[in-house]
Design an enzyme around this catalytic site. Structure first.
Site, short mmCIF file in Angstrom:
data_model
loop_
_atom_site.label_atom_id
_atom_site.label_comp_id
_atom_site.label_asym_id
_atom_site.label_seq_id
_atom_site.Cartn_x
_atom_site.Cartn_y
_atom_site.Cartn_z
N ASP A 112 8.64 -1.19 1.80
CA ASP A 112 7.20 -1.01 1.92
C ASP A 112 6.88 0.08 2.94
OD1 ASP A 112 4.47 -1.42 1.73
OD2 ASP A 112 4.45 -2.99 3.23
N HIS A 138 -3.47 -2.64 -4.42
CA HIS A 138 -3.23 -1.69 -3.35
C HIS A 138 -2.17 -0.73 -3.87
CE1 HIS A 138 -4.89 -3.71 0.55
NE2 HIS A 138 -5.80 -3.49 -0.36
N GLU A 176 -3.48 -11.41 -0.26
CA GLU A 176 -2.41 -10.44 -0.50
C GLU A 176 -1.07 -10.93 0.07
OE1 GLU A 176 -1.26 -5.82 0.79
OE2 GLU A 176 -3.21 -6.69 1.31
N HIS A 183 4.86 -4.23 -1.87
CA HIS A 183 5.16 -5.56 -1.33
C HIS A 183 6.08 -6.39 -2.21
CE1 HIS A 183 1.55 -5.80 1.66
NE2 HIS A 183 2.29 -4.72 1.81
N ASP A 190 4.83 2.80 2.28
CA ASP A 190 3.46 3.31 2.13
C ASP A 190 3.37 4.82 2.10
OD1 ASP A 190 1.96 0.81 1.99
OD2 ASP A 190 2.61 0.50 4.04
N ASP A 216 0.05 -5.49 -4.02
CA ASP A 216 0.36 -4.24 -3.34
C ASP A 216 1.68 -3.71 -3.90
OD1 ASP A 216 1.63 -2.45 -1.33
OD2 ASP A 216 -0.12 -2.94 -0.12
N ASP A 276 -3.44 2.25 -0.48
CA ASP A 276 -2.85 1.74 0.76
C ASP A 276 -1.59 2.54 1.08
OD1 ASP A 276 -2.06 0.38 2.98
OD2 ASP A 276 -1.73 -1.55 1.99
N TRP A 324 -4.78 -10.26 4.41
CA TRP A 324 -3.34 -10.12 4.57
C TRP A 324 -2.99 -10.44 6.00
CZ3 TRP A 324 -0.54 -7.02 7.94
CH2 TRP A 324 0.85 -7.10 7.79
N LYS A 362 3.30 -10.43 0.71
CA LYS A 362 4.25 -9.40 1.11
C LYS A 362 5.66 -9.97 1.01
CE LYS A 362 4.98 -5.76 4.54
NZ LYS A 362 4.38 -5.01 5.63
#
Length: 413
Positions: free
Chosen positions: A289, A281, A221, A257, A291, A254, A321, A180, A223
């Site tokens: 995003d 993820h 990955e 993302h 997390d 993810d 993640d 990433w 985003k």
């Protein structure tokens, strides 16, 4: 009759085998991410902005400050999670008295992690670190217009793949090396194509060395956006989907993302038709995003059900993640991982054949009735049995363990 035996009988009425579900769940490893334990700081002595919108907020006591402290915290966390699991390690978590730059890291700088993993029976996955470095401060790395900067990051990527392969060989378990990069533009660019051509060429150079797939699995990955790259990310979902298909490598999805209205679980069956393997993820975005620690919510339940019903578990690598510095970092690991496991267990305890048969017959009334009625089945009793068989606490006992450990690390500076 024990709570579990009673639950087992109730599930049997629906032709669901709880023993088969427990056996299947025990075989699913989850890769815990090292960066939750220290707020994505790493163990380099270098300066550089985080890049790509990465930021851990809060200052809860107990952050791991050294590799030894981080491994101690991980040992505790694994001890509260049923089953055998993996570690997801970023390149700037090297453990060495040397100070190699990113383009000079070697397998020896991660030997302590390999030794620890062998002793504890953990596999290790790996990630090159394309952020938190002076050569990434402008949020451009592999797509940078400066060939010298691109070469620096290409070499870092090559060395990371070599390290991952070495880890996989040493542990006898393929290491997933996930790429990433934070590359993008804060304001509207006028030449997206040039940046994406540079990224493609850099990735090709980085991926050129061949490795045994029994030792290394490559993943890429995407985003949607981040702080400093609001208007365009070079490595978009479409870019990496096409790249993963062309290179026949794993695609990382993810959960943070994508646009908040997108259901990432819905993407699994689509992309799995075109790529050999998937990497997840698992995260919880709040508006974007951000997390957050994952909850046992609809997004996680749908993700788990899709993995089970689409028969994707053998082709999917599940990693976490999230990072939250406002709460106990070890508790975050434990809660998040166990929630992923609970979601998988719920999916394994669904009457899959009955539901699929109803859908195939266009009997949507039965599909709805069954879907809702099985929600009353005692999944909690089956989860408690799973914890007991793996000798880990649950409920109030778990909370007590988490609080006690937090008290022991709260005095860290």
């Amino acid at each position: 009759m024990s709570r579990y035996e009673d639950a087992r009988a109730q599930f049997a009425d629906w032709e669901i085998d709880t023993e088969a579900a427990l056996a299947a769940l025990a075989e699913i490893p989850i890769s815990l991410h090292c960066w939750q334990g220290d707020d994505v700081v790493g163990f380099e002595n270098r300066t550089g902005s985080s890049g790509g919108g990465i930021q851990a907020t809060g200052n809860h006591p107990g952050r791991a400050r050294t590799p030894a402290e981080l491994r101690t915290d991980l040992d505790f966390a694994y001890g509260q999670i049923p089953g055998t699991h993996r570690l997801n390690l970023h390149a700037f978590y090297l453990d060495t008295d040397e100070s190699p730059d990113r383009d000079a890291i070697e397998l020896k700088h991660f030997q302590s992690w390999i030794d620890w993993a062998k002793e504890k029976n953990h596999g290790i996955d790996f990630n090159p670190t394309f952020f938190a470095h002076s050569k990434a401060d402008d949020n451009l790395t592999l797509s940078h217009p400066d060939q010298g900067i691109r070469d620096f990051w290409i070499e870092h990527g090559k060395r990371s793949r070599e390290i991952a392969a070495g880890i996989g060989k040493a542990l006898g378990s393929a290491s997933v090396n996930n790429v990433w990069v934070p590359d993008g533009s804060k304001d509207t660019p006028v030449d997206r194509m040039a940046a994406r051509r540079r990224l493609e060429a850099s990735l090709d150079a980085m991926m050129a060395p061949g490795f045994d797939r029994a030792q290394l699995l490559d993943a890429v990955e995407s985003k949607l956006f981040g702080i400093g790259v609001e208007s365009m990310t070079v490595g978009s979902h479409e870019f990496y989907l096409g790249y993963a298909i062309r290179r026949e490598i794993a695609l990382c999805l993810d959960m943070g993302h994508f646009h908040p209205t997108e259901n990432v679980a819905d993407k699994l069956s689509s992309v799995s038709l075109s790529v050999p393997e998937l990497l997840l993820h698992v995260s919880r975005p709040v508006r974007w995003d951000s997390d957050h620690v994952i909850l046992l919510d609809d997004s996680i339940l749908q993700m788990a059900q899709e993995l089970v019903f689409a028969d994707l578990l053998k082709r999917t690598h599940i990693g976490l993640d999230f990072f939250d510095a406002t709460i106990s970092r070890t508790a975050a690991w434990v809660i998040g991982t166990r929630n992923m496991q609970k979601a998988l267990l719920r999916a394994l305890l669904l009457p899959q054949k009955r539901l699929k048969a109803a859908e195939e017959a266009l009997d949507f009334s039965t599909r709805l009735m069954v879907t809702e009625e099985v929600k009353d089945l005692p999944v909690g009793a089956v989860w408690q049995e799973f914890c007991a068989r793996h000798d880990v606490p649950d409920g109030l006992s778990l909370i007590s363990e988490l609080e006690s450990y937090q008290a022991t690390v709260a005095t860290r500076g």
